[in-house]
Design a protein around this motif. Structure first.
Motif, PDB file in Angstrom:
ATOM      1  N   GLU A  38      50.449  40.119  50.742  1.00 50.25           N
ATOM      2  CA  GLU A  38      49.209  39.952  51.489  1.00 50.25           C
ATOM      3  C   GLU A  38      48.052  39.897  50.498  1.00 50.25           C
ATOM      4  OE1 GLU A  38      48.755  42.894  54.536  1.00 50.25           O
ATOM      5  OE2 GLU A  38      50.634  42.342  55.514  1.00 50.25           O
ATOM      6  N   PRO A  39      46.916  39.343  50.923  1.00 48.94           N
ATOM      7  CA  PRO A  39      45.754  39.349  50.032  1.00 48.94           C
ATOM      8  C   PRO A  39      45.354  40.790  49.707  1.00 48.94           C
ATOM      9  CG  PRO A  39      45.367  37.944  51.944  1.00 48.94           C
ATOM     10  CD  PRO A  39      46.636  38.691  52.199  1.00 48.94           C
ATOM     11  N   PRO A  40      44.886  41.053  48.489  1.00 46.42           N
ATOM     12  CA  PRO A  40      44.462  42.416  48.158  1.00 46.42           C
ATOM     13  C   PRO A  40      43.267  42.840  49.021  1.00 46.42           C
ATOM     14  CG  PRO A  40      44.339  40.963  46.228  1.00 46.42           C
ATOM     15  CD  PRO A  40      44.731  40.133  47.383  1.00 46.42           C
ATOM     16  N   LYS A  41      43.348  44.067  49.512  1.00 47.19           N
ATOM     17  CA  LYS A  41      42.252  44.617  50.319  1.00 47.19           C
ATOM     18  C   LYS A  41      41.780  45.895  49.664  1.00 47.19           C
ATOM     19  CE  LYS A  41      44.253  42.733  54.474  1.00 47.19           C
ATOM     20  NZ  LYS A  41      45.415  42.943  55.294  1.00 47.19           N
ATOM     21  N   GLY A  42      40.539  45.948  49.313  1.00 40.11           N
ATOM     22  CA  GLY A  42      39.993  47.152  48.708  1.00 40.11           C
ATOM     23  C   GLY A  42      40.457  47.315  47.270  1.00 40.11           C
ATOM     24  N   THR A  43      40.358  48.531  46.789  1.00 44.72           N
ATOM     25  CA  THR A  43      40.701  48.834  45.410  1.00 44.72           C
ATOM     26  C   THR A  43      42.201  49.017  45.273  1.00 44.72           C
ATOM     27  OG1 THR A  43      38.595  49.974  45.186  1.00 44.72           O
ATOM     28  CG2 THR A  43      40.252  50.420  43.505  1.00 44.72           C
ATOM     29  N   LEU A  44      42.777  48.347  44.287  1.00 43.80           N
ATOM     30  CA  LEU A  44      44.202  48.518  44.017  1.00 43.80           C
ATOM     31  C   LEU A  44      44.384  49.790  43.210  1.00 43.80           C
ATOM     32  CD1 LEU A  44      45.049  44.832  43.107  1.00 43.80           C
ATOM     33  CD2 LEU A  44      45.466  46.009  45.268  1.00 43.80           C
ATOM     34  N   LYS A  45      45.576  50.384  43.313  1.00 47.65           N
ATOM     35  CA  LYS A  45      45.795  51.654  42.632  1.00 47.65           C
ATOM     36  C   LYS A  45      47.099  51.629  41.842  1.00 47.65           C
ATOM     37  CE  LYS A  45      47.684  53.642  46.890  1.00 47.65           C
ATOM     38  NZ  LYS A  45      47.944  52.373  47.482  1.00 47.65           N
ATOM     39  N   ARG A  46      47.240  52.619  41.013  1.00 44.42           N
ATOM     40  CA  ARG A  46      48.451  52.794  40.214  1.00 44.42           C
ATOM     41  C   ARG A  46      49.649  52.851  41.162  1.00 44.42           C
ATOM     42  NH1 ARG A  46      50.826  57.816  38.124  1.00 44.42           N
ATOM     43  NH2 ARG A  46      52.152  57.227  36.387  1.00 44.42           N
ATOM     44  N   GLY A  47      50.684  52.107  40.835  1.00 50.03           N
ATOM     45  CA  GLY A  47      51.885  52.066  41.664  1.00 50.03           C
ATOM     46  C   GLY A  47      51.974  50.841  42.560  1.00 50.03           C
ATOM     47  N   ASP A  48      50.842  50.182  42.823  1.00 52.43           N
ATOM     48  CA  ASP A  48      50.867  48.969  43.643  1.00 52.43           C
ATOM     49  C   ASP A  48      51.599  47.856  42.882  1.00 52.43           C
ATOM     50  OD1 ASP A  48      49.418  50.103  45.710  1.00 52.43           O
ATOM     51  OD2 ASP A  48      47.505  49.192  45.113  1.00 52.43           O
ATOM     52  N   VAL A  49      52.372  47.070  43.619  1.00 53.21           N
ATOM     53  CA  VAL A  49      53.030  45.896  43.036  1.00 53.21           C
ATOM     54  C   VAL A  49      52.184  44.692  43.413  1.00 53.21           C
ATOM     55  CG1 VAL A  49      55.094  44.460  43.025  1.00 53.21           C
ATOM     56  CG2 VAL A  49      55.317  46.952  43.151  1.00 53.21           C
ATOM     57  N   VAL A  50      51.735  43.970  42.386  1.00 54.12           N
ATOM     58  CA  VAL A  50      50.816  42.860  42.620  1.00 54.12           C
ATOM     59  C   VAL A  50      51.396  41.544  42.106  1.00 54.12           C
ATOM     60  CG1 VAL A  50      48.762  44.322  42.583  1.00 54.12           C
ATOM     61  CG2 VAL A  50      49.553  43.272  40.458  1.00 54.12           C
ATOM     62  N   LEU A  51      50.949  40.475  42.740  1.00 46.71           N
ATOM     63  CA  LEU A  51      51.265  39.129  42.275  1.00 46.71           C
ATOM     64  C   LEU A  51      50.025  38.616  41.570  1.00 46.71           C
ATOM     65  CD1 LEU A  51      53.260  36.668  42.357  1.00 46.71           C
ATOM     66  CD2 LEU A  51      51.915  35.878  44.310  1.00 46.71           C
ATOM     67  N   TYR A  52      50.201  38.171  40.333  1.00 44.64           N
ATOM     68  CA  TYR A  52      49.088  37.578  39.614  1.00 44.64           C
ATOM     69  C   TYR A  52      49.540  36.275  38.992  1.00 44.64           C
ATOM     70  CZ  TYR A  52      51.104  39.839  35.426  1.00 44.64           C
ATOM     71  OH  TYR A  52      51.927  40.253  34.413  1.00 44.64           O
ATOM     72  N   ARG A  53      48.532  35.485  38.636  1.00 44.23           N
ATOM     73  CA  ARG A  53      48.810  34.181  38.047  1.00 44.23           C
ATOM     74  C   ARG A  53      48.197  34.128  36.658  1.00 44.23           C
ATOM     75  NH1 ARG A  53      46.969  28.283  40.053  1.00 44.23           N
ATOM     76  NH2 ARG A  53      48.452  27.134  38.792  1.00 44.23           N
TER      77      ARG A  53
END
Length: 152
Positions: A38-53
């Motif tokens: 899903e699109p990031p909402k708010g501040t991301l935190k340690r432990g979150d798995v993110v998709l980046y380009r």
């Protein structure tokens, strides 16, 4: 015309995608696990798995290990090296997954997943220790080759 993952997430859509590669094992397996992004909402935190380009165009799905000022220190669960990623590169966050072509959905808010996340720092340490002898060996080989004048 088919939209890219980046375009779908920018439009606010939820995206399901297969994983490729072994960097997030043992949690996710190449071409067997499906992640919900899903699109990031708010501040991301340690432990979150993110998709980046990355600027070269490749998509990467890794875990945030440290939040920096305007960036993140990110690493795969099956990797011992991390990468500094500017916040602007992050295009999505994993909210759940289907493991190994199963119909069972696991939310990133579930107790089982949170328990797994707590073990990740230990996994990084184990990976680093397992890789250490090989890194020392390769460093010694490079040193010996340089002294012999063989280059790398």
């Amino acid at each position: 015309m088919e939209r890219t993952i980046e375009q779908q997430l920018a439009a606010g859509d939820r995206v399901l995608s297969w994983t490729v590669g072994v960097s997030m094992e043992p949690l996710l397996h190449a071409r067997k696990s499906t992640v919900v992004l899903e699109p990031p909402k708010g501040t991301l935190k340690r432990g979150d798995v993110v998709l980046y380009r990355r600027p070269a165009g490749e998509y990467v799905l890794h875990r945030i290990v440290k939040v920096l000022d305007g960036a993140y220190r990110i690493r795969g669960d099956n990797c011992y090296r991390s990468e500094k990623v500017p916040a602007g590169w992050v295009i999505g966050v994993m909210t759940g997954f289907y493991r190994d072509e199963r119909d069972t959905y696991t939310s990133c808010d579930s107790p089982a997943y949170r328990k797994y996340v707590k073990t990740v720092p230990l996994r990084y340490t184990a990976l680093w220790l397992r890789a250490f002898p090989g890194r020392v060996y390769r460093k010694l080989q490079r040193t010996v080759n340089r002294k012999r004048g063989e280059g790398i």
